[in-house]
Motif scaffolding. Structure first.
Motif, PDB file in Angstrom:
ATOM      1  N   LEU A  39      -7.234  19.961   2.973  1.00 31.52           N
ATOM      2  CA  LEU A  39      -8.042  19.366   3.976  1.00 31.52           C
ATOM      3  C   LEU A  39      -7.674  18.034   4.652  1.00 31.52           C
ATOM      4  CD1 LEU A  39     -11.354  20.264   2.235  1.00 31.52           C
ATOM      5  CD2 LEU A  39     -10.308  21.313   4.155  1.00 31.52           C
ATOM      6  N   ARG A  40      -6.305  17.677   4.476  1.00 32.93           N
ATOM      7  CA  ARG A  40      -5.897  16.638   5.296  1.00 32.93           C
ATOM      8  C   ARG A  40      -4.854  17.273   6.248  1.00 32.93           C
ATOM      9  NH1 ARG A  40      -6.054  11.237   2.891  1.00 32.93           N
ATOM     10  NH2 ARG A  40      -4.409  10.689   4.619  1.00 32.93           N
ATOM     11  N   HIS A  41      -5.071  16.524   7.512  1.00 27.20           N
ATOM     12  CA  HIS A  41      -4.127  17.151   8.362  1.00 27.20           C
ATOM     13  C   HIS A  41      -2.794  17.190   8.137  1.00 27.20           C
ATOM     14  CE1 HIS A  41      -3.787  12.985   9.282  1.00 27.20           C
ATOM     15  NE2 HIS A  41      -2.636  13.488  10.246  1.00 27.20           N
ATOM     16  N   ASP A  42      -2.164  16.426   7.268  1.00 26.39           N
ATOM     17  CA  ASP A  42      -0.910  16.079   6.964  1.00 26.39           C
ATOM     18  C   ASP A  42      -0.855  16.653   5.483  1.00 26.39           C
ATOM     19  OD1 ASP A  42      -2.150  14.247   5.625  1.00 26.39           O
ATOM     20  OD2 ASP A  42      -1.379  12.482   6.434  1.00 26.39           O
ATOM     21  N   LYS A  43      -1.818  17.276   5.085  1.00 29.54           N
ATOM     22  CA  LYS A  43      -1.953  17.751   3.700  1.00 29.54           C
ATOM     23  C   LYS A  43      -1.742  16.676   2.601  1.00 29.54           C
ATOM     24  CE  LYS A  43      -0.005  22.361   4.970  1.00 29.54           C
ATOM     25  NZ  LYS A  43       0.628  23.575   3.983  1.00 29.54           N
ATOM     26  N   GLY A  44      -2.150  15.452   2.999  1.00 27.98           N
ATOM     27  CA  GLY A  44      -2.351  14.366   1.857  1.00 27.98           C
ATOM     28  C   GLY A  44      -1.149  13.775   1.608  1.00 27.98           C
ATOM     29  N   LEU A  45      -0.187  14.117   2.457  1.00 26.24           N
ATOM     30  CA  LEU A  45       1.251  13.492   1.922  1.00 26.24           C
ATOM     31  C   LEU A  45       1.628  12.274   2.607  1.00 26.24           C
ATOM     32  CD1 LEU A  45       3.203  16.849   1.320  1.00 26.24           C
ATOM     33  CD2 LEU A  45       2.022  15.486  -0.302  1.00 26.24           C
ATOM     34  N   SER A  46       0.933  11.989   3.801  1.00 29.64           N
ATOM     35  CA  SER A  46       1.404  10.803   4.439  1.00 29.64           C
ATOM     36  C   SER A  46       1.362   9.439   4.119  1.00 29.64           C
ATOM     37  CB  SER A  46       0.972  10.869   5.969  1.00 29.64           C
ATOM     38  OG  SER A  46      -0.368  10.666   5.869  1.00 29.64           O
ATOM     39  N   THR A  47       1.944   8.348   4.245  1.00 30.50           N
ATOM     40  CA  THR A  47       1.604   6.968   3.727  1.00 30.50           C
ATOM     41  C   THR A  47       0.558   6.505   4.838  1.00 30.50           C
ATOM     42  OG1 THR A  47       3.723   6.969   2.900  1.00 30.50           O
ATOM     43  CG2 THR A  47       2.548   5.153   3.350  1.00 30.50           C
ATOM     44  N   THR A  48      -0.163   5.655   4.190  1.00 30.50           N
ATOM     45  CA  THR A  48      -1.250   4.788   4.996  1.00 30.50           C
ATOM     46  C   THR A  48      -0.769   3.397   4.601  1.00 30.50           C
ATOM     47  OG1 THR A  48      -2.681   6.610   4.768  1.00 30.50           O
ATOM     48  CG2 THR A  48      -3.625   4.499   5.763  1.00 30.50           C
ATOM     49  N   ILE A  49      -0.891   2.628   5.693  1.00 29.39           N
ATOM     50  CA  ILE A  49      -0.641   1.036   5.660  1.00 29.39           C
ATOM     51  C   ILE A  49      -1.896   0.327   5.759  1.00 29.39           C
ATOM     52  CG2 ILE A  49       0.514  -0.829   6.530  1.00 29.39           C
ATOM     53  CD1 ILE A  49       2.767   0.907   7.654  1.00 29.39           C
ATOM     54  N   GLY A  50      -2.106  -0.248   4.807  1.00 28.92           N
ATOM     55  CA  GLY A  50      -3.364  -1.167   4.692  1.00 28.92           C
ATOM     56  C   GLY A  50      -3.575  -2.091   5.725  1.00 28.92           C
ATOM     57  N   TRP A  51      -4.697  -2.441   6.026  1.00 27.26           N
ATOM     58  CA  TRP A  51      -5.156  -3.017   7.091  1.00 27.26           C
ATOM     59  C   TRP A  51      -4.874  -4.777   6.699  1.00 27.26           C
ATOM     60  CZ3 TRP A  51      -8.952  -6.471   6.314  1.00 27.26           C
ATOM     61  CH2 TRP A  51     -10.153  -6.088   5.675  1.00 27.26           C
ATOM     62  N   GLU A  52      -5.075  -4.897   5.363  1.00 24.99           N
ATOM     63  CA  GLU A  52      -5.165  -6.527   5.034  1.00 24.99           C
ATOM     64  C   GLU A  52      -3.962  -7.103   5.157  1.00 24.99           C
ATOM     65  OE1 GLU A  52      -5.498  -3.835   2.701  1.00 24.99           O
ATOM     66  OE2 GLU A  52      -7.700  -3.924   2.062  1.00 24.99           O
ATOM     67  N   ASP A  53      -3.824  -8.236   5.484  1.00 24.45           N
ATOM     68  CA  ASP A  53      -2.655  -9.105   5.749  1.00 24.45           C
ATOM     69  C   ASP A  53      -2.369  -9.724   4.602  1.00 24.45           C
ATOM     70  OD1 ASP A  53      -1.740  -8.271   8.337  1.00 24.45           O
ATOM     71  OD2 ASP A  53      -3.289  -9.816   9.345  1.00 24.45           O
ATOM     72  N   GLN A  54      -2.022  -9.208   3.412  1.00 23.30           N
ATOM     73  CA  GLN A  54      -1.945  -9.671   2.187  1.00 23.30           C
ATOM     74  C   GLN A  54      -0.746  -8.905   1.411  1.00 23.30           C
ATOM     75  OE1 GLN A  54      -5.604  -9.234   0.429  1.00 23.30           O
ATOM     76  NE2 GLN A  54      -6.408 -10.867   1.163  1.00 23.30           N
ATOM     77  N   ASP A  55       0.014  -9.233   0.563  1.00 23.49           N
ATOM     78  CA  ASP A  55       0.871  -8.655  -0.200  1.00 23.49           C
ATOM     79  C   ASP A  55       0.037  -7.899  -1.511  1.00 23.49           C
ATOM     80  OD1 ASP A  55       0.581 -10.385  -2.099  1.00 23.49           O
ATOM     81  OD2 ASP A  55       2.531 -11.391  -1.712  1.00 23.49           O
ATOM     82  N   ALA A  56       0.990  -7.370  -2.357  1.00 23.05           N
ATOM     83  CA  ALA A  56       0.336  -6.502  -3.384  1.00 23.05           C
ATOM     84  C   ALA A  56      -0.548  -7.676  -4.391  1.00 23.05           C
ATOM     85  CB  ALA A  56       1.114  -5.588  -4.247  1.00 23.05           C
ATOM     86  N   TYR A  57      -0.332  -8.792  -4.195  1.00 21.23           N
ATOM     87  CA  TYR A  57      -1.064  -9.726  -5.188  1.00 21.23           C
ATOM     88  C   TYR A  57      -2.093 -10.522  -4.737  1.00 21.23           C
ATOM     89  CZ  TYR A  57       3.692  -8.985  -7.861  1.00 21.23           C
ATOM     90  OH  TYR A  57       4.421  -8.324  -8.549  1.00 21.23           O
ATOM     91  N   GLY A  58      -2.063 -10.088  -3.268  1.00 18.46           N
ATOM     92  CA  GLY A  58      -3.464 -10.765  -2.453  1.00 18.46           C
ATOM     93  C   GLY A  58      -3.097 -12.108  -2.042  1.00 18.46           C
ATOM     94  N   ASN A  59      -1.953 -12.427  -1.914  1.00 20.13           N
ATOM     95  CA  ASN A  59      -1.389 -13.642  -1.129  1.00 20.13           C
ATOM     96  C   ASN A  59      -1.456 -13.445   0.265  1.00 20.13           C
ATOM     97  OD1 ASN A  59      -1.244 -14.796  -3.733  1.00 20.13           O
ATOM     98  ND2 ASN A  59       0.990 -13.759  -3.976  1.00 20.13           N
ATOM     99  N   GLN A  60      -1.626 -14.270   1.125  1.00 19.35           N
ATOM    100  CA  GLN A  60      -1.509 -14.254   2.573  1.00 19.35           C
ATOM    101  C   GLN A  60      -0.083 -14.304   2.907  1.00 19.35           C
ATOM    102  OE1 GLN A  60      -3.933 -14.083   5.170  1.00 19.35           O
ATOM    103  NE2 GLN A  60      -5.116 -13.626   3.274  1.00 19.35           N
ATOM    104  N   LEU A  61       0.061 -13.352   3.966  1.00 20.22           N
ATOM    105  CA  LEU A  61       1.589 -13.210   4.288  1.00 20.22           C
ATOM    106  C   LEU A  61       1.877 -14.397   5.586  1.00 20.22           C
ATOM    107  CD1 LEU A  61       1.549  -9.163   4.749  1.00 20.22           C
ATOM    108  CD2 LEU A  61       2.764 -10.639   2.866  1.00 20.22           C
ATOM    109  N   SER A  62       3.205 -14.417   5.733  1.00 18.41           N
ATOM    110  CA  SER A  62       3.476 -15.385   6.720  1.00 18.41           C
ATOM    111  C   SER A  62       3.514 -14.805   8.045  1.00 18.41           C
ATOM    112  CB  SER A  62       5.068 -15.563   6.606  1.00 18.41           C
ATOM    113  OG  SER A  62       5.741 -14.297   6.617  1.00 18.41           O
ATOM    114  N   GLY A  63       3.229 -15.640   9.315  1.00 21.02           N
ATOM    115  CA  GLY A  63       3.080 -14.940  10.571  1.00 21.02           C
ATOM    116  C   GLY A  63       3.999 -13.773  10.701  1.00 21.02           C
ATOM    117  N   ARG A  64       5.478 -14.152  10.455  1.00 22.94           N
ATOM    118  CA  ARG A  64       6.576 -13.290  10.772  1.00 22.94           C
ATOM    119  C   ARG A  64       6.150 -11.759  10.041  1.00 22.94           C
ATOM    120  NH1 ARG A  64      12.081 -13.420  12.252  1.00 22.94           N
ATOM    121  NH2 ARG A  64      13.018 -12.194  11.077  1.00 22.94           N
TER     122      ARG A  64
END
Length: 323
Positions: free
Chosen positions: A85-110
């Motif tokens: 039921l997913r067009h890619d069979k659920g196998l693709s990666t999604t990149i989250g929209w938050e500009d944070q790393d896995a610990y919740g820290n803000q990322l640099s502009g770069r």
DNA sequence: ACCTTATTCTATCGGAT
DNA sequence: ATCCGGTAGAATAAGGT
């Protein structure tokens, strides 16, 4: 006047559609030679062990599909379950929209810049062409309608498989995605013994009944679907709960329908109408107050049909009782 | 695409509980 | 007063030409 058609759009059996010519889907005997049915898990087929007649294909494998790659023997597969039921069979990666790393820290502009570019390209790759987007759309619709109608997961998965096949066979051009996905879900619901009427589908679909019906007809011819006429008994549970009928009455309704089917009363009649009438008849026999009007309203069957059928049903049931 | 047949639906009314 | 049962005619579904 030769062919036996068992695949009518509203699920009724035809006059000349004798039951024994209908392949038994859930039974354990081959309709051809009465041999036992063998499950071929690998290919998703059910076939007769004696004569090799394939009963149906593209069954869903309900079991876990986990396989370990470390050492031999243990063949479990690892990862999120694959879903059709997913067009890619659920196998693709999604990149989250938050500009944070896995610990919740803000990322640099770069880093943020980098992520934005990644997201863009990820989107381009994951839904890379119109066909993929169509699948996305269709599967979204299937999910939406299935949950509106309370259809179980295996049924949605089957609908997804059917839709994918329809696309592969090139059945889509000239037909709306809405109509085809509704038709697929309708077919899947009937294959899974959880039928809903075409009218019910039309009410949750964004398209009218007619295109759905056309799409279904086309689908079942082109994919050569072997779908039995809907069994009125399958409608009982939903109707019984909607009408708040006792379990006793529901059981009785089931017996009434079984007796009626013995006598071929169901042939050519709408399964929903028979089920509604059986509920009404059973409620009456168990002295439960319910009017033909309410039964009709809840089941989408006119009260005229309810009373015409319920008389017949009770006659048939009485006759069966006497023997 | 049109015609045929069986079934169901809408509308309506008289009679029963 | 509401529910049941019957009926006529329209509408629908499915098959065939």
């Amino acid at each position: 006047m030769s062919q036996t058609i068992v695949d009518t759009a509203d699920g009724r059996s035809t006059r000349n559609g004798e039951r024994e010519t209908v392949p038994e889907r859930r039974g354990s005997e081959c309709p051809e030679c009465a041999g036992s049915i063998h499950h071929d898990e690998e290919r998703g087929e059910r076939a007769c062990a004696e004569c090799g007649l394939v009963i149906d294909t593209d069954e869903i494998d309900y079991g876990p599909e986990w396989r370990a790659f470390d050492d031999e023997g243990d063949r479990r597969r690892v990862g999120a379950p694959v879903t059709t039921l997913r067009h890619d069979k659920g196998l693709s990666t999604t990149i989250g929209w938050e500009d944070q790393d896995a610990y919740g820290n803000q990322l640099s502009g770069r880093k943020r810049e980098q992520l934005r570019r990644l997201r863009t390209w990820n989107e381009r790759f994951t839904s890379k062409n119109a066909a993929e987007r169509n699948l996305k759309h269709a599967f979204g619709e299937i999910e939406r309608m299935a949950s509106a109608l309370g259809l179980p997961k295996p049924c949605r998965e089957t609908a997804g498989v059917l839709y994918r096949r329809a696309v592969e066979e090139g059945l889509l051009p000239g037909r709306s995605i809405e109509a085809m996905s509704t038709a697929c879900l309708y077919a899947a619901a009937r294959q899974h013994g959880t039928p809903r009427t075409l009218v019910a589908f039309a009410s949750v679909s964004r398209v009218e009944k007619l295109p759905v019906q056309r799409a279904y007809r086309y689908l079942s011819v082109e994919l050569d679907l072997q779908i039995e006429p809907a069994d009125p008994i399958h409608y009982l549970p939903q109707y019984a709960s909607e009408l708040e009928i006792s379990d006793d009455a529901e059981r009785l309704a089931r017996e009434i329908l079984e007796a009626a089917m013995e006598q071929d009363l169901h042939s050519g009649r709408s399964p929903a109408g028979l089920a509604a009438a059986a509920i009404y008849g059973a409620a009456r026999l168990t002295n439960e107050r319910i009017t033909q009007e309410t039964v009709g309203a809840e089941t989408g069957v006119s009260k005229v049909t309810v009373r015409n059928r319920y008389r017949e049903l009770l006659d048939a049931y009485g006759e069966a009782r006497d023997r």
